[in-house]
Each structure stands twice: as structure tokens, then as C-alpha cells.
Design a protein around this motif. Structure first.
Motif, mmCIF file in Angstrom:
data_model
loop_
_atom_site.group_PDB
_atom_site.id
_atom_site.type_symbol
_atom_site.label_atom_id
_atom_site.label_comp_id
_atom_site.label_asym_id
_atom_site.label_seq_id
_atom_site.Cartn_x
_atom_site.Cartn_y
_atom_site.Cartn_z
ATOM 1 N N LEU A 1 -35.067 22.117 -4.335
ATOM 2 C CA LEU A 1 -36.171 21.799 -3.420
ATOM 3 C C LEU A 1 -36.686 20.359 -3.558
ATOM 4 O O LEU A 1 -36.967 19.712 -2.533
ATOM 5 C CB LEU A 1 -37.308 22.806 -3.596
ATOM 6 N N PRO A 2 -36.833 19.788 -4.772
ATOM 7 C CA PRO A 2 -37.290 18.386 -4.850
ATOM 8 C C PRO A 2 -36.391 17.391 -4.133
ATOM 9 O O PRO A 2 -36.902 16.560 -3.366
ATOM 10 C CB PRO A 2 -37.353 18.130 -6.364
ATOM 11 N N PRO A 3 -35.056 17.424 -4.307
ATOM 12 C CA PRO A 3 -34.238 16.462 -3.546
ATOM 13 C C PRO A 3 -34.285 16.690 -2.040
ATOM 14 O O PRO A 3 -34.184 15.738 -1.263
ATOM 15 C CB PRO A 3 -32.822 16.676 -4.099
ATOM 16 N N ILE A 4 -34.459 17.936 -1.615
ATOM 17 C CA ILE A 4 -34.586 18.217 -0.185
ATOM 18 C C ILE A 4 -35.851 17.554 0.362
ATOM 19 O O ILE A 4 -35.830 16.886 1.407
ATOM 20 C CB ILE A 4 -34.632 19.741 0.065
ATOM 21 N N LEU A 5 -36.953 17.712 -0.335
ATOM 22 C CA LEU A 5 -38.213 17.098 0.090
ATOM 23 C C LEU A 5 -38.148 15.580 -0.006
ATOM 24 O O LEU A 5 -38.731 14.868 0.825
ATOM 25 C CB LEU A 5 -39.367 17.636 -0.753
ATOM 26 N N ARG A 6 -37.431 15.071 -1.006
ATOM 27 C CA ARG A 6 -37.287 13.619 -1.129
ATOM 28 C C ARG A 6 -36.600 13.041 0.111
ATOM 29 O O ARG A 6 -36.888 11.919 0.532
ATOM 30 C CB ARG A 6 -36.483 13.271 -2.391
ATOM 31 N N TYR A 7 -35.689 13.817 0.687
ATOM 32 C CA TYR A 7 -35.001 13.386 1.910
ATOM 33 C C TYR A 7 -36.002 13.200 3.047
ATOM 34 O O TYR A 7 -35.946 12.202 3.784
ATOM 35 C CB TYR A 7 -33.944 14.422 2.293
ATOM 36 N N PHE A 8 -36.935 14.141 3.205
ATOM 37 C CA PHE A 8 -37.912 14.036 4.292
ATOM 38 C C PHE A 8 -38.919 12.917 4.048
ATOM 39 O O PHE A 8 -39.555 12.440 4.981
ATOM 40 C CB PHE A 8 -38.636 15.369 4.473
ATOM 41 N N TRP A 9 -39.060 12.496 2.812
ATOM 42 C CA TRP A 9 -40.013 11.422 2.492
ATOM 43 C C TRP A 9 -39.355 10.033 2.508
ATOM 44 O O TRP A 9 -40.002 9.053 2.249
ATOM 45 C CB TRP A 9 -40.643 11.677 1.117
ATOM 46 N N GLU A 10 -38.075 9.960 2.868
ATOM 47 C CA GLU A 10 -37.357 8.677 2.850
ATOM 48 C C GLU A 10 -37.752 7.778 4.008
ATOM 49 O O GLU A 10 -37.702 6.554 3.889
ATOM 50 C CB GLU A 10 -35.844 8.919 2.868
ATOM 51 N N THR A 11 -38.109 8.370 5.157
ATOM 52 C CA THR A 11 -38.509 7.569 6.315
ATOM 53 C C THR A 11 -39.796 8.128 6.900
ATOM 54 O O THR A 11 -40.077 9.336 6.788
ATOM 55 C CB THR A 11 -37.423 7.589 7.418
ATOM 56 N N GLU A 12 -40.566 7.255 7.522
ATOM 57 C CA GLU A 12 -41.814 7.705 8.152
ATOM 58 C C GLU A 12 -41.525 8.694 9.282
ATOM 59 O O GLU A 12 -42.294 9.641 9.494
ATOM 60 C CB GLU A 12 -42.578 6.502 8.695
ATOM 61 N N TYR A 13 -40.451 8.475 9.982
ATOM 62 C CA TYR A 13 -40.094 9.339 11.104
ATOM 63 C C TYR A 13 -39.883 10.771 10.630
ATOM 64 O O TYR A 13 -40.470 11.724 11.162
ATOM 65 C CB TYR A 13 -38.831 8.799 11.775
ATOM 66 N N ARG A 14 -39.049 10.944 9.613
ATOM 67 C CA ARG A 14 -38.802 12.286 9.084
ATOM 68 C C ARG A 14 -40.077 12.880 8.510
ATOM 69 O O ARG A 14 -40.403 14.056 8.723
ATOM 70 C CB ARG A 14 -37.738 12.244 7.992
ATOM 71 N N HIS A 15 -40.773 12.084 7.737
ATOM 72 C CA HIS A 15 -41.988 12.550 7.060
ATOM 73 C C HIS A 15 -43.032 13.039 8.059
ATOM 74 O O HIS A 15 -43.579 14.144 7.928
ATOM 75 C CB HIS A 15 -42.557 11.420 6.202
#
Length: 433
Positions: free
Chosen positions: A103-117
Motif C-alpha cells: 500500500l505505501p508504494p501504491i500511495l506514493r505513486y498517486f503523490w508523484e504528481t499534482e494531477y494524480r494526487h
């Protein structure tokens, strides 16, 4: 129609969330609350596969590769070399660590760009609010149907009363934290009274931990600064009233001894110096004669752990393998579980679960893992929300002695997301006009 990767992964993430947090209630209605149903088993497998797939699609950061790889090495040495587990047993036991690993690396993916976040958080806020409201009818139904006990797990179902309490408090805290005006705390609480009302279901089950969580909930809503004591003075009456109301409902509805055999302090004072065989025999005798479900207190379990290692020298560093808590009709339990089922059944403190499975080395890994979550900042969101991270840290320390909830996807989906939401953008400096 072409779908972007972000859209597909986000949809899968939320499908996993709803399966993990709602299947239990449906299963209880169909098969009964005390049955491990095929629906529950299938749902757990699908959630595990979703987490695995999402991780394979998103793991790119060196820190995640190092953490996942190091735990796999530790688990392999413990399982194959120290404890001679089969590959099937080992792989099934690895599912215990899926939420922590993936789960942490999955969430890190969504926090990589403002668009995804931004798209992720926009959808998340709506779904978490729906999640809170769903607990109300589910809990009320369970309360009137089964009474105030472990059956009252909300949409998560039977045996998830503790996880229900944690997830409700952390979900409500996050949503209220976004809306609160820290200079007008009482007015903000009044305007957002529904989020406080939605804490009510946590007092209709037997989770005493709710009293600690509700105090921390209100204390950590306030900014931690020089005026902290003054604000606490004004907020204290609100906290006292809510705790009193919660205590009234708890004490008037919960029978903590019904159906359980409590192993009290006098029992352990008599048998603590005995060997494990004598202790096991005494517990089994008491359970048989009282004709109740065995319930060994958490602290008592911790006192037995050194006795287990003393009876099995050579396992202190690497434990007894990762397959102690993952078994069923398809994959058989390990010999160690069969020998100590009286100890391992029920709720186990995280310290105990970690030490027995992976020993001292595994405990060190867990410490490094959680420190990494608090020390490694998302590049676009480097500002800490101290209040939220303090609340997360509180959960970590409570669970060391309370329960191994970090192995449950329905718990980790909320708590790990809560932690990542505590990282915010730096405030933009206003340009002089």
C-alpha cells in the motif's frame, strides 16, 4: 475509448477498499456471523491480488524496492532455512504482509504528481464520507441483532470491532481536519457536527480503545503552539461530555465476560514460573470446565513469548516463520501453530506477532519501515501536518501492545492513506503588489 493508467489504478484501489471494508457485513447476513464463508475467502483473495497488481504497476522508488526486497529476504531465511516451510505455506503466509509491503508504494505513486494526487483525494473524500455513514445502519443492525460485542464491526463484519473504531476515528479526523478553523475550534465543531455524530457507532461495541481515541481526536484537532493550553481549557468540557456519553452507552450495553473465559492475574501468578506444558494444560483445563471461549489477555500473551523462545532456542533472531497466522481449509496450519494454538488464537499484540514470525530481525525491519514513512517526504508535498502524523504515531504505539491490525487490508487502506494525506504542499509566498 482509451483509459489512462492513473484512472485504472485509482479505480482498482477503491474497488479493493470497498471489498476490504464491506464484504464482511454482506457475508454475515448470508452465511451467519461466525462462519468463514466462501464469499469472505474470495474477497480476501481478490483484495490481495489487487494490492499485488497495483504494487507491480507502481513500485519504482528505491526505498520501496529496498524495503520490500529486504523483508522478502528475511522472510525467506526464516521460512526456508530456519523453519523448513514449504513454498506453498510460505507464499500463503506472505499475504500477511501484503498491506504493509504494497500500500505505501501504491500511495506514493498517486503523490508523484499534482494531477494524480488531486483527482485521487477528490474521489477519496467523497468515498470516505459515504463509508462513515454506512457504518451507522450496519452497526445499529448488528447491535440490536447480536448485542454489543465483537459482532459489531460495521460494514467490515464480525470480529472487526477494533478495526472499525480505529477507521471511524481516523476517517472522521481527516475530514474534520480539512474543514476546521483552528482559530475558532468550537464554532468549527458546531458547523461540522455530523462528523462528530458519526463517531457514535464506536460506542456500540466492546472496544475500550475508543475512549483513548476520542480524547486524542479532540486534542489533536487543535494547533500545537503557545496557545495550546488555553484552547484545551475551552475544549475540555466538550471532551468530558462526549467521553461521559460514550461511557454511559458502553457500560449499559457491553457485557465483557459473556461467552469468554478471562485468564486473570492470579492464574498467571500461579503458573508464570511453570513450563509451557503446565501452562497450556492449565488453560485447556480451565476452558473445558468453564465451557467458554478462551481469551488470554494481551499482556499475558506478551509475558509468555520469552517462555516460547526459551523452549525453542535458536529462533530468537528469525522467529518461527511467516505462516503462523495465514492458514485454512486449503493451506494447513504449521506445526508451531498447532502446538500453540491456545496462545496464537484471538487478538495478538503487534510486538508478539512480529517477534514470533520474524524474530528480532523482523522487529528491527518494522521499526525502520515505519520510520521511513515519517521521514521520507513526497517531493511535491514536503510539509508535515503535525497533528495528523502525531495521531498516526499514536496508532502505531497503541497497536504494539493492542493488536496486529497492520496485517489487515481494511485497516491499512485507511491508516496508510491517512498518513500520506498528512503530507501537504508548502504554502505559496504572496508576491508584493
Amino acid at each position: 475509448m482509451k483509459f489512462e493508467k492513473r484512472f485504472i489504478l485509482q479505480r482498482l484501489f477503491f474497488i479493493g477498499f470497498w471489498l476490504a471494508t464491506c464484504t464482511g457485513f454482506v457475508s454475515d447476513l448470508i452465511f451467519g456471523p461466525d462462519t468463514v464463508s466462501p464469499l469472505t475467502t474470495l474477497s480476501q483473495l481478490v483484495v490481495d491480488l489487487i494490492m499485488l497488481f497495483l504494487a507491480l504497476c507502481t513500485v519504482r522508488k528505491p526505498v520501496d524496492i529496498i524495503l520490500i526486497g529486504s523483508l522478502l529476504i528475511i522472510a525467506a531465511i526464516s521460512g526456508f532455512i530456519v523453519n523448513n516451510d514449504s513454498l506453498v505455506v510460505w507464499l500463503n503466509g506472505l499475504r500477511y504482509f501484503f498491506p504493509v509491503l504494497f500500500l505505501p508504494p501504491i500511495l506514493r505513486y498517486f503523490w508523484e504528481t499534482e494531477y494524480r494526487h488531486d483527482l485521487f483525494v477528490k474521489s477519496l473524500d467523497k468515498q470516505l464520507y459515504i463509508f462513515l455513514w454506512l457504518q451507522v445502519p450496519a452497526v445499529l443492525f448488528q447491535f440490536f441483532q447480536y448485542g454489543a460485542d465483537d459482532h459489531v464491526g460495521g460494514t467490515m463484519g464480525n470480529w472487526f470491532s477494533g478495526i472499525l473504531s480505529f477507521t471511524v476515528y481516523y476517517t472522521s479526523f481527516y475530514l474534520l481536519n480539512k474543514r476546521i478553523d483552528r482559530n475558532n475550534i468550537l464554532q468549527s465543531l458546531y458547523k461540522n457536527w455530523t462528523l462528530i455524530l458519526l463517531l457514535f457507532p464506536t460506542f456500540l461495541n466492546e472496544t475500550k480503545i475508543s475512549f483513548g481515541l476520542i480524547i486524542a481526536y479532540f486534542i489533536l484537532l487543535m494547533p500545537i503552539d503557545r496557545k495550546y493550553v488555553i484552547r484545551m481549557t475551552f475544549l475540555a468540557p466538550v471532551i468530558i461530555i462526549l467521553v461521559a456519553v460514550g461511557n454511559y452507552f458502553y457500560s449499559s450495553t457491553v457485557d465483557d465476560t459473556q461467552g469468554k473465559l478471562r485468564i486473570d492475574s492470579e492464574f498467571f501468578e500461579e503458573y508464570l514460573d511453570a513450563d509451557l506444558d503446565d501452562l497450556e494444560g492449565a488453560i485447556e483445563y480451565a476452558e473445558k470446565n468453564y465451557d467458554r471461549t478462551l481469551d488470554v489477555p494481551r499482556i499475558a500473551k506478551l509475558s509468555i513469548v520469552p517462555m516460547v523462545f526459551e523452549a525453542h532456542p535458536g529462533h530468537e533472531l528469525m522467529g518461527f516463520g511467516i505462516s503462523l497466522f495465514k492458514h485454512g481449509k486449503i493451506v494447513e496450519a504449521t506445526d508451531f501453530f498447532n502446538e500453540y494454538d491456545w496462545l496464537l488464537k484471538g487478538t495478538n499484540p503487534q510486538i508478539m506477532s512480529t517477534l514470533l514470525q520474524l524474530g528480532i530481525i523482523g522487529a528491527i525491519w518494522y521499526i525502520i519501515f515505519f520510520l521511513s514513512l515519517l521521514l521520507i517526504k513526497p517531493s511535491l508535498y514536503p510539509k508535515r501536518n503535525i497533528n495528523m502524523q502525531a495521531f498516526f504515531a499514536l496508532a502505531f504505539f497503541i497497536l504494539l501492545l493492542y493488536a496486529d491490525f497492520w496485517s489487515y487490508p481494511n485497516f491499512c487502506y485507511v491508516l496508510f492513506t491517512f498518513l500520506f494525506l498528512s503530507w501537504e504542499k508548502e504554502a505559496e509566498e504572496k508576491q508584493p503588489s
